[in-house]
Design an enzyme around this catalytic site. Structure first.
Site, PDB file in Angstrom:
ATOM      1  N   ASP A   1      -6.473  -6.694   5.704  1.00  0.00           N
ATOM      2  CA  ASP A   1      -5.852  -7.841   5.017  1.00  0.00           C
ATOM      3  C   ASP A   1      -6.031  -9.114   5.832  1.00  0.00           C
ATOM      4  OD1 ASP A   1      -4.210  -7.005   7.063  1.00  0.00           O
ATOM      5  OD2 ASP A   1      -2.350  -7.452   6.014  1.00  0.00           O
TER       6      ASP A   1
ATOM      7  N   ASN B   1       0.830  -1.210   0.000  1.00  0.00           N
ATOM      8  CA  ASN B   1       0.000   0.000   0.000  1.00  0.00           C
ATOM      9  C   ASN B   1       0.862   1.257   0.000  1.00  0.00           C
ATOM     10  OD1 ASN B   1      -2.678  -0.696  -0.246  1.00  0.00           O
ATOM     11  ND2 ASN B   1      -3.018  -0.922   1.952  1.00  0.00           N
TER      12      ASN B   1
ATOM     13  N   HIS C   1      -3.167   2.628  -2.539  1.00  0.00           N
ATOM     14  CA  HIS C   1      -4.291   1.816  -2.089  1.00  0.00           C
ATOM     15  C   HIS C   1      -5.049   1.179  -3.248  1.00  0.00           C
ATOM     16  CE1 HIS C   1      -4.069   2.766   2.190  1.00  0.00           C
ATOM     17  NE2 HIS C   1      -3.713   3.983   1.828  1.00  0.00           N
TER      18      HIS C   1
END
Length: 204
Positions: free
Chosen positions: A126, A91, A96
């Site tokens: 996640d 990220n 993102h």
């Protein structure tokens, strides 16, 4: 006398005001029925969407709870809590948007190895969870190792090659344990996997 037999002609004529009122009420009733049907359809759509993760299409926490509720009493269940290793770095490095694509792909890879009767959900971020109902602990461990290897293979997203790993915590639900209890045990096992260097699986 003939006029008396025929009665008042006006009484035999339809009351137009009454007919109009009936038509108005009928229209209003039909509109109400249509609105109720539409509302029920929206409710069913909302309930379906509320049990799905909008990004990956997998079940979410609500979907997981719904799945657990419909399992027959006494079902032998094994829970695997899965957490990606190195996702934050992806990220931070690529943004993102690419991170979202990665999560979608991870979800697909988890489903590819899901055995019959298995269930997978995304809990948020996640973190994923898999529930197995037809496997022993040893079989679940073997599947967990396959998932780690499969998820750890390179990803080719938007002309970028991305590498991540995955850690797993496994817990077997024993008789009388609630969903919260077995999830807590799986979380503890996952924490131990993270402490042991990531990319591995621990059993509670």
């Amino acid at each position: 006398a003939a006029q008396q037999m025929q009665g008042d002609p006006s009484k035999s004529l339809p009351n137009h005001r009454g007919i109009r009122e009936i038509e108005t009420l009928t229209d209003a009733l039909q509109q109400l029925i249509r609105r109720l049907l539409h509302t029920e359809k929206e409710k069913l759509t909302f309930e379906r969407l509320s049990q799905r993760d909008s990004l990956t299409g997998l079940a979410n926490r609500n979907g997981l709870a719904q799945y657990i509720e419909q399992l027959p009493i006494g079902t032998h269940s094994i829970y695997l809590c899965l957490d990606l290793d190195g996702f934050k770095a992806v990220n931070d490095t690529y943004g993102h948007a690419l991170g979202d694509l990665l999560l979608i792909e991870v979800g697909q890879r988890l489903k590819q190895l899901l055995p019959p009767g298995g269930f997978v959900a995304r809990l948020g971020g996640d973190e994923f969870i898999i529930v197995l109902t037809h496997q022993s602990v040893v079989e679940a461990q073997h599947l967990g190792e396959q998932w780690i290897a499969h998820v750890s293979m390179p990803y080719h997203l938007e002309e970028q090659t991305v590498h991540i790993g995955m850690s797993i915590g496994l817990a077997e639900q024993i008789a009388g344990e609630s969903l919260e209890q077995v999830m807590h045990h799986a979380d503890l096992a996952l924490y131990r996997s993270k402490q042991d260097g990531k990319g591995c699986m621990s059993v509670h």
